[in-house]
Design an enzyme around this catalytic site. Structure first.
Site, PDB file in Angstrom:
ATOM      1  N   GLY A 128       0.813  -1.210   0.000  1.00 53.55           N
ATOM      2  CA  GLY A 128       0.000   0.000   0.000  1.00 53.55           C
ATOM      3  C   GLY A 128       0.848   1.263   0.000  1.00 53.55           C
ATOM      4  O   GLY A 128       2.089   1.209   0.130  1.00 53.55           O
ATOM      5  N   ASP A 129       0.190   2.402  -0.204  1.00 55.65           N
ATOM      6  CA  ASP A 129       0.828   3.726  -0.175  1.00 55.65           C
ATOM      7  C   ASP A 129       1.920   3.888  -1.234  1.00 55.65           C
ATOM      8  O   ASP A 129       2.900   4.615  -1.030  1.00 55.65           O
ATOM      9  CB  ASP A 129       1.407   4.024   1.219  1.00 55.65           C
ATOM     10  CG  ASP A 129       0.352   3.945   2.303  1.00 55.65           C
ATOM     11  OD1 ASP A 129      -0.810   4.278   2.008  1.00 55.65           O
ATOM     12  OD2 ASP A 129       0.685   3.530   3.423  1.00 55.65           O
TER      13      ASP A 129
ATOM     14  N   LYS B 168      -0.665   5.586  -5.469  1.00 58.26           N
ATOM     15  CA  LYS B 168      -1.757   5.324  -6.420  1.00 58.26           C
ATOM     16  C   LYS B 168      -2.559   6.599  -6.699  1.00 58.26           C
ATOM     17  O   LYS B 168      -2.887   6.898  -7.842  1.00 58.26           O
ATOM     18  CB  LYS B 168      -2.698   4.236  -5.861  1.00 58.26           C
ATOM     19  CG  LYS B 168      -2.008   2.892  -5.657  1.00 58.26           C
ATOM     20  CD  LYS B 168      -2.916   1.864  -5.009  1.00 58.26           C
ATOM     21  CE  LYS B 168      -3.226   2.118  -3.561  1.00 58.26           C
ATOM     22  NZ  LYS B 168      -2.094   1.991  -2.629  1.00 58.26           N
ATOM     23  N   GLY B 169      -2.872   7.334  -5.605  1.00 59.59           N
ATOM     24  CA  GLY B 169      -3.684   8.545  -5.759  1.00 59.59           C
ATOM     25  C   GLY B 169      -3.033   9.521  -6.713  1.00 59.59           C
ATOM     26  O   GLY B 169      -3.664  10.020  -7.650  1.00 59.59           O
TER      27      GLY B 169
ATOM     28  N   GLY C 151      -5.809   5.768   2.079  1.00 59.85           N
ATOM     29  CA  GLY C 151      -5.561   7.204   2.092  1.00 59.85           C
ATOM     30  C   GLY C 151      -4.770   7.499   0.841  1.00 59.85           C
ATOM     31  O   GLY C 151      -3.616   7.080   0.722  1.00 59.85           O
ATOM     32  N   HIS C 152      -5.407   8.134  -0.132  1.00 61.46           N
ATOM     33  CA  HIS C 152      -4.756   8.409  -1.414  1.00 61.46           C
ATOM     34  C   HIS C 152      -4.481   9.905  -1.521  1.00 61.46           C
ATOM     35  O   HIS C 152      -5.411  10.711  -1.541  1.00 61.46           O
ATOM     36  CB  HIS C 152      -5.644   7.927  -2.574  1.00 61.46           C
ATOM     37  CG  HIS C 152      -5.836   6.435  -2.580  1.00 61.46           C
ATOM     38  ND1 HIS C 152      -6.646   5.782  -3.458  1.00 61.46           N
ATOM     39  CD2 HIS C 152      -5.283   5.463  -1.802  1.00 61.46           C
ATOM     40  CE1 HIS C 152      -6.599   4.476  -3.216  1.00 61.46           C
ATOM     41  NE2 HIS C 152      -5.779   4.268  -2.211  1.00 61.46           N
TER      42      HIS C 152
ATOM     43  N   GLN D 128      -5.009  -0.181  -1.155  1.00 56.91           N
ATOM     44  CA  GLN D 128      -4.042  -1.056  -0.488  1.00 56.91           C
ATOM     45  C   GLN D 128      -3.006  -1.551  -1.527  1.00 56.91           C
ATOM     46  O   GLN D 128      -2.713  -0.824  -2.456  1.00 56.91           O
ATOM     47  CB  GLN D 128      -4.732  -2.235   0.224  1.00 56.91           C
ATOM     48  CG  GLN D 128      -5.534  -1.824   1.450  1.00 56.91           C
ATOM     49  CD  GLN D 128      -6.891  -1.224   1.144  1.00 56.91           C
ATOM     50  OE1 GLN D 128      -7.689  -1.820   0.453  1.00 56.91           O
ATOM     51  NE2 GLN D 128      -7.176  -0.056   1.651  1.00 56.91           N
TER      52      GLN D 128
HETATM   53  P1  GDP Z   1      -1.514   5.715  -2.083  1.00 58.57           P
HETATM   54  O1  GDP Z   1      -2.243   5.207  -0.894  1.00 58.57           O
HETATM   55  O2  GDP Z   1      -0.936   4.619  -2.925  1.00 58.57           O
HETATM   56  O3  GDP Z   1      -2.321   6.682  -2.901  1.00 58.57           O
HETATM   57  O4  GDP Z   1      -0.260   6.521  -1.512  1.00 58.57           O
HETATM   58  P2  GDP Z   1      -0.301   7.588  -0.305  1.00 58.57           P
HETATM   59  O5  GDP Z   1      -0.893   8.828  -0.815  1.00 58.57           O
HETATM   60  O6  GDP Z   1      -0.852   6.985   0.914  1.00 58.57           O
HETATM   61  O7  GDP Z   1       1.246   7.740  -0.019  1.00 58.57           O
HETATM   62  C1  GDP Z   1       2.140   8.191  -0.980  1.00 58.57           C
HETATM   63  C2  GDP Z   1       2.789   9.476  -0.463  1.00 58.57           C
HETATM   64  O8  GDP Z   1       3.901   9.787  -1.263  1.00 58.57           O
HETATM   65  C3  GDP Z   1       1.872  10.677  -0.570  1.00 58.57           C
HETATM   66  O9  GDP Z   1       2.185  11.575   0.463  1.00 58.57           O
HETATM   67  C4  GDP Z   1       2.247  11.296  -1.919  1.00 58.57           C
HETATM   68  O10 GDP Z   1       1.996  12.688  -1.984  1.00 58.57           O
HETATM   69  C5  GDP Z   1       3.707  11.015  -1.959  1.00 58.57           C
HETATM   70  N1  GDP Z   1       4.300  10.779  -3.288  1.00 58.57           N
HETATM   71  C6  GDP Z   1       3.764  10.172  -4.365  1.00 58.57           C
HETATM   72  N2  GDP Z   1       4.684  10.064  -5.350  1.00 58.57           N
HETATM   73  C7  GDP Z   1       5.821  10.621  -4.868  1.00 58.57           C
HETATM   74  C8  GDP Z   1       7.136  10.776  -5.398  1.00 58.57           C
HETATM   75  O11 GDP Z   1       7.460  10.381  -6.504  1.00 58.57           O
HETATM   76  N3  GDP Z   1       8.051  11.394  -4.586  1.00 58.57           N
HETATM   77  C9  GDP Z   1       7.740  11.828  -3.331  1.00 58.57           C
HETATM   78  N4  GDP Z   1       8.703  12.412  -2.619  1.00 58.57           N
HETATM   79  N5  GDP Z   1       6.510  11.690  -2.811  1.00 58.57           N
HETATM   80  C10 GDP Z   1       5.580  11.068  -3.575  1.00 58.57           C
HETATM   81  P1  IMO Z   2      -3.802   2.659   0.630  1.00 64.61           P
HETATM   82  O1  IMO Z   2      -4.960   2.481  -0.321  1.00 64.61           O
HETATM   83  C1  IMO Z   2      -1.229   0.939   3.685  1.00 64.61           C
HETATM   84  C2  IMO Z   2      -3.000  -2.040   6.352  1.00 64.61           C
HETATM   85  C3  IMO Z   2      -3.167  -1.654   7.804  1.00 64.61           C
HETATM   86  C4  IMO Z   2      -3.054  -3.030   8.456  1.00 64.61           C
HETATM   87  C5  IMO Z   2      -3.754  -3.932   7.453  1.00 64.61           C
HETATM   88  C6  IMO Z   2      -5.219  -4.192   7.768  1.00 64.61           C
HETATM   89  O2  IMO Z   2      -3.658   4.029   1.171  1.00 64.61           O
HETATM   90  O3  IMO Z   2      -2.553   2.096   0.036  1.00 64.61           O
HETATM   91  P2  IMO Z   2      -7.463  -2.770   7.754  1.00 64.61           P
HETATM   92  O4  IMO Z   2      -7.737  -1.367   8.159  1.00 64.61           O
HETATM   93  O5  IMO Z   2      -7.713  -3.055   6.316  1.00 64.61           O
HETATM   94  O6  IMO Z   2      -8.110  -3.763   8.659  1.00 64.61           O
HETATM   95  O7  IMO Z   2      -5.880  -2.960   7.996  1.00 64.61           O
HETATM   96  O8  IMO Z   2      -3.657  -3.281   6.194  1.00 64.61           O
HETATM   97  N1  IMO Z   2      -3.625  -1.095   5.395  1.00 64.61           N
HETATM   98  C7  IMO Z   2      -2.928  -0.243   4.632  1.00 64.61           C
HETATM   99  N2  IMO Z   2      -1.607   0.023   4.589  1.00 64.61           N
HETATM  100  N3  IMO Z   2      -2.064   1.554   2.831  1.00 64.61           N
HETATM  101  C8  IMO Z   2      -3.385   1.273   2.837  1.00 64.61           C
HETATM  102  O9  IMO Z   2      -4.236   1.769   1.915  1.00 64.61           O
HETATM  103  C9  IMO Z   2      -3.880   0.374   3.799  1.00 64.61           C
HETATM  104  N4  IMO Z   2      -5.114  -0.099   4.109  1.00 64.61           N
HETATM  105  C10 IMO Z   2      -4.933  -0.994   5.080  1.00 64.61           C
HETATM  106  O10 IMO Z   2      -2.162  -0.793   8.232  1.00 64.61           O
HETATM  107  O11 IMO Z   2      -1.714  -3.425   8.507  1.00 64.61           O
HETATM  108 MG    MG Z   3      -2.231   5.445   1.176  1.00 69.50          MG
END
Ligand code: GDP
Ligand code: IMO
Ligand code: MG
Length: 425
Positions: free
Chosen positions: A12-13, A16-17, A40-41, A224
């Protein structure tokens, strides 16, 4: 026209957003297919940062249609808050946001059950975001859930009370006390159910298939990541939905024969938030440096993310499961300033080398690393691939050679603009 999918290949994270928002101009419809407000995107443009939990990341392009599919679980309270935040920025999302009647609803008691279950697990807790995701999917597969379409039906209150009673009896089995604030939360929840009623409810399977027949381009947005998939992730430290590309078929009603490209997104290193095995985790200065440079704190819970080197065993597994057609590498800029960077190419268990993602990742499992020279340059302003440091290009080339899928987009910063398209990939 087929539907393309964009999903995370790690825990995850992956960004994607940001990338969905960047790709939205190339599509007509963006549709979320699983997960809920555990996601959280984050998106950044025009010096502003936005975080979405339930709403697809195409929402800032008001001429595009955004769909919340049947595979998603919705907490009406969080949804309302997201809509109100968008409104503050001048965006009226009632016009271009459609919600599947079949998406399931998170009840206040689902959140309590999540908390009770995690508390009971003690040290073995999953590290859930505590948004009620697991209990809501349990009620879905247990055939007890409430769906968005139900909120307009006369027996909604009755169904709600029935489910709430069941949840209360389950909670009583735990050593868990229900806070006095519950009644107030419930009241707020009902208000947000009323708020939800103003959104257009659809049979998303019919609509998405019609869009495809009409030649519209649909992008299915995952939440995720593959290693959190309920079947293929590091069970039980996973989420409760299918995060892999097959989940897009189930979560939107798309036949497998109509899946087009699968964009697989990964960070230039790895992170994980919550508990569970993480073979390449760095609990040292390097891990700290990645966390600091990458601002690795959860977008939903604010928890510090665990950081580690790139794991090719896990990445190859994810590419295989999803049938990834092209890769997107984010956060390349975060690795600037390291003298040396590592990639895990296999795992070692005793004397044996292992290149498969194991059934259970034991603490004895050791990553086998290949070293790469780092680069010092700030790359956050670079707009074309050729201008990237040679050592980063070699890092990219190595991953492509190993995974055998081209990396077509490289992200060098959080802003929409900080994205490099490789024309020939
Ligand atoms: P998602 O859940 O896959 O949408 O990712 P999140 O938004 O939770 O986490 C990604 C974090 O990295 C966010 O704070 C973005 O703003 C940031 N981000 C995305 N791409 C880049 C990148 O290429 N470089 C840096 N430094 N930050 C990035
Ligand atoms: P995005 O879409 C990162 C993790 C939680 C926990 C496990 C189960 O932003 O990439 P849950 O709330 O589904 O019961 O949690 O999955 N988890 C994530 N980790 N990014 C996410 O979403 C996540 N959604 C759930 O931290 O380990
Ligand atoms: Mg996220």
């Amino acid at each position: 026209m087929n539907t393309d999918v964009l999903l995370g290949l790690q825990w995850g994270d992956e960004g994607k957003g940001k990338i969905v928002d960047f790709l939205t101009p190339y599509y007509d419809v963006i549709a979320r297919f699983q997960g809920g407000p555990n996601a959280g995107h984050s998106l950044e443009f025009g010096n502003e940062k936005h975080v979405l939990h339930t709403i697809p990341s195409g929402i800032f392009h008001s001429e595009k249609i955004n769909v919340i599919g049947n595979g998603v679980v919705i907490d009406p309270l969080i949804f309302e808050q997201e809509i109100l935040n968008l409104k503050k920025g001048g965006l009226n999302s009632t016009l271009n946001l459609l919600i599947s009647k079949k998406a399931h609803i998170i009840l206040p008691t689902h959140r309590l059950l999540d908390a009770a279950s995690e508390a009971a697990k003690g040290k073995t807790k999953i590290g859930s975001t505590l948004k009620g995701i697991g209990p809501t999917y349990m009620d879905k597969t247990g055939r007890n859930g409430l769906r968005v379409g139900d909120i307009l039906l006369p027996d909604f209150q009755e169904k709600y009370e029935f489910l709430k009673r069941k949840h209360f009896s389950l909670i009583s089995l735990y050593d868990f006390s229900i806070d006095e604030s519950f009644n107030k939360n419930e009241e707020e929840w009902f208000k947000s159910i009323d708020f939800l009623k103003q959104f257009k409810q659809i049979n998303s399977e019919y609509l998405i298939n019609k869009y495809m027949d009409d030649g519209k381009k649909v992008l299915a947005e995952g939440a995720q990541g593959t290693l959190l998939d309920i079947d293929f992730g590091s069970y039980p430290f996973v989420t409760s939905s299918n995060t892999v590309s097959a989940g897009a078929c189930i979560g939107l009603g798309i036949p497998p024969t109509k899946i087009g490209k699968v964009h697989g997104i990964f960070k230039a290193y790895c992170t994980r938030v919550g508990s569970g095995p993480f073979p390449t985790e760095l609990e040292d200065e390097s891990g700290e440096k990645i966390r600091k440079n990458g601002n690795e704190f959860g977008a939903t819970t604010g928890r510090p993310r665990r950081c580690g080197w790139m794991d090719l065993v896990a990445l190859k597994y994810a590419v295989m499961l999803n049938g990834v057609s092209n890769l997107i590498m984010t956060k390349s800029d975060v690795l600037s300033g390291f003298d040396q960077i590592k990639i895990c190419t296999s795992y070692k268990s005793g004397k044996e080398n292992q290149d498969h993602f194991p059934f259970q990742i034991s603490p004895e499992l050791e990553p086998v690393y290949k070293d790469f020279p780092g680069w010092k340059e700030d790359i956050t302003h670079i707009k074309n691939y050729d201008a990237l440091p040679l050592n980063l290009k070699q890092y990219i080339q190595f991953i492509e050679d190993e995974v055998k899928v081209p990396i077509s987009i490289i992200s060098v910063g959080p802003d929409r603009e900080q994205t490099i398209f490789r024309d020939n990939k």
